[in-house]
Design an enzyme around this catalytic site. Sequence first.
Site, short mmCIF file in Angstrom:
data_model
loop_
_atom_site.label_atom_id
_atom_site.label_comp_id
_atom_site.label_asym_id
_atom_site.label_seq_id
_atom_site.Cartn_x
_atom_site.Cartn_y
_atom_site.Cartn_z
CG ASP A 32 -1.92 1.02 1.36
OD1 ASP A 32 -2.31 1.57 0.31
OD2 ASP A 32 -2.37 1.31 2.49
CG ASP A 59 -8.24 4.47 0.25
OD1 ASP A 59 -8.15 3.23 0.31
OD2 ASP A 59 -7.42 5.23 0.79
CD GLU A 63 -0.31 5.55 -3.75
OE1 GLU A 63 0.14 5.77 -2.62
OE2 GLU A 63 -0.99 4.56 -4.03
O1 MIG Z 1 -3.73 5.87 4.90
O2 MIG Z 1 -3.71 0.61 5.71
O3 MIG Z 1 -5.90 2.17 0.37
O4 MIG Z 1 -6.90 -0.09 1.64
O5 MIG Z 1 -6.93 -0.08 4.46
C1 MIG Z 1 -4.55 4.78 4.66
C2 MIG Z 1 -4.86 1.36 5.86
C3 MIG Z 1 -3.71 3.56 4.40
C4 MIG Z 1 -4.95 2.93 2.42
C5 MIG Z 1 -5.42 1.76 1.63
C6 MIG Z 1 -6.48 1.01 2.39
C7 MIG Z 1 -5.93 0.57 3.72
C8 MIG Z 1 -5.42 1.78 4.51
N1 MIG Z 1 -4.42 2.49 3.71
#
Ligand code: MIG
Length: 818
Positions: free
Chosen positions: A428, A504, A431
């Site tokens: 995650d 999200d 980016e």
């Molecule tokens: O700042 O890990 O898109 O799927 O549950 C949020 C917590 C960070 C973003 C991800 C989401 C995940 C969440 N993450």
Amino acid sequence: MEAHNDKSEEVDNLIHQEQEIQHLNNPVDISIKPIEKQYLGQVKKVKKEGNKFYFSDGNSRVEIRVVSDHIIRVRLAPQGVFLDDFSYAVPEVDQKVSVFKMQEHDDCYTVSTHSVTCKIVKSNFHISFLDNVTNLVMVDEYNSMHWEENTDFGGYYIYSTKKCNPEENFFGLGDKSGNFNLRGRRFENWNTDAYSFAWNQDPLYRTIPFYIGVHNQAAYGIFFDNTFKSYFDFGAEEINKTSFWADGGELQYYYIHGPHMMDVVKRYASLTGTHPMPPKWTFGYQQCRWSYYPETKVKEIAKQFRDRKIPCDAIYLDIDYMDGYRCFTWNKKYFPDPKRMIKELADDGFKTVVMIDPGIKVDDDYWVFKEGKENKYFCRRSDDYFMEGHVWPGRCQFPDFTNPKVRKWWGKLYQELVDIGVAGFWNDMNEPAVFGSGTFPNDVRHNYDGYRGSHRKAHNVYGMQMVRATYEGLKKIMRNKRPFTITRAGYSGMQRYASVWTGDNIATWEHLKIGNIQCQRLSVSGVPFCGTDIGGFSGEPDGELFSRWIQLGTFSPFMRAHSAGDTAEREPWSFGEFFEDINRKFIELRYRLLPYLYSVFWEHHRYGFPILRPLIMLEQEKISNHFRQDEFCYGDKLLICPVLEQGAISRKVYLPKGTWYNFWTHEVLVGESEYLVDANIDSMPIFVRAGSVIPEYPVMQYIEEKAITEVVLNIYHAEYEVNSFMYEDHGDTFAYEQDIYLEKKFTVKGDDHHLKITQSSEGLYTPNYELYDVNIIGVKFQVNRVIVDSKEISDFFIDDKSCLRFKCNKVFSEMQLI
Ligand code: MIG
């Protein structure tokens, strides 16, 4: 704002304001030096080197490279010197070419293969591409490629402007919100943590600078392989121009010939690669939430699935399983003995997938940070300070995944998690996302596999290189087992390393629509294994929305429900028994169709077909299909029409050419026509192409719960000949690379008093089951005899759904119904 009578003044003001805002966002624009646009002049010199042709105006040079019979690459060197030829997207440029030649004409040069001709006009350096068969000009330049010197960073802003034809439509670009057809819009590519994004919001998480244009019934593709912030305009600024440009790097693009959109998509895959076969369990339903903890909660969720007989293959642990969000650690309070827990879950048929983020906590007592620091693996700013930013763990530093040494190190960090049984990894925030500022500043330096660059160049590939490090590391650790990875950010070619979810989203009907389009768009952009957060990440769906989302998700290549921590509990049973039954029915359908879904994945892996196929791919010559975006085909045989409106009990469906069976009722409908079909909440319109063979497994609570003793073959009668494929293998190794797989081909051919089915196979794998349970649908004549490999079958019968049924050995080569 004051009221104006003069509209144009108001518009001018708005434009002015917008420009001001843009200036603020982009400090580069405020340089006082006037920007000088530079264009190519006349073609003066030509040189050939193998499959590369160099055209020069005396100063600048253009390289035209024949990549394959259908792909030609164009590169521009404003001062005559090309940049290093390195790409994260395209591991190998040259493919097989049968013949090609260059010719000089009075006004132009042509470089042609047997299917496509690239024309370079001598007087103005305009480059165009023509189809050799139809002589149609597929792409023509509006003006020659141009550039502007970038005094702040060096290099150039680079531009290419093409003619946009009146009836031309555009598709692709991977990860965009809004309508499927891109015509009339402008886009930016800059990987962005786009929490709760909106319809038409841009940019989002991923960068795929590849689009498909369709006009005059023919399709072509342009892949602008540039990792800098890039832009595309499809007739937005000026109705007759399509352009793409970037803040730096080389003006380099591939022209990919059609004429069918399927050809273009497959050829794009031949450049950037396909997804390796994922472990079979990843085709099952997966349950996620931010977050399931402690262990008792995880166990309770797992037990509910089994008690309620809702199939499920995986449970996800979001960031809270870690110790203070430190990657590769466990919170021992919540999970005192992860190894035991994972084993117990596995014994019950659940795989455990855990999250790993790129931000590494600055903490000298934390082994990952220490190793990274000692080995200089973290990114640095231009003046050598470390790139520091706040994310979940607090102050963090970030590995430079564009450094091969760092990737190798990163890949090894997973060893312990694999040893204790974790089956999949979720990357995650890559980016990369940073709290506050959004992402890294531009001056951060990257290794870029030895080709060096600032974050301007590496930003869009950072996430892809992170998940690449993960995937390649896992592949080594797991020996010959298939890793499972999922990433949020990516760049063209990411499909070689990971599946993706669309980030999200929100629990709204609009987002259900956005997600449906996004998955189709990713599919035609080379990213096959994709899915949305079923139910919507933020916000609260009601039972109806959740069930409609489960229905769509059943036909998303990647099927996972997920929800944010501040929402109400969200499992398939959370909305009462009525919806639970519907959710179970569709999740079970997913498991029944598993051999079909698996075979479609193989068709992607081996041949580059997309898994989801929007209607335009089936009938691009029909302009109305350029604007259809609800229905899609899953593989070649199933047409899916998700229900996207609240309260709907029916919906309109367009069926393309051919004959189609209603999957639920077996009603036969003739294509090239629109129908209003039932779509009650417990149903979703699904159609099967006549002549299909759709294999089906028995419902299981998880993939490979039980040994399969027979496979149902659903055979749909047709009055013409149709081919179907079925793929099988071990499900979790790379043995298929050594031909240990089985690819079966069925042909179905019928008329009004006869039906013949043949089977042939390729590959060395032998499945364990012996029998087919044959289910023939739609036979219109009175069947007197069933003959399998010249032996008469006597115990065939007609079941309560009017289908003809019998069992036979799986190795038959021909069956006849007379
Ligand atoms: O700042 O890990 O898109 O799927 O549950 C949020 C917590 C960070 C973003 C991800 C989401 C995940 C969440 N993450």
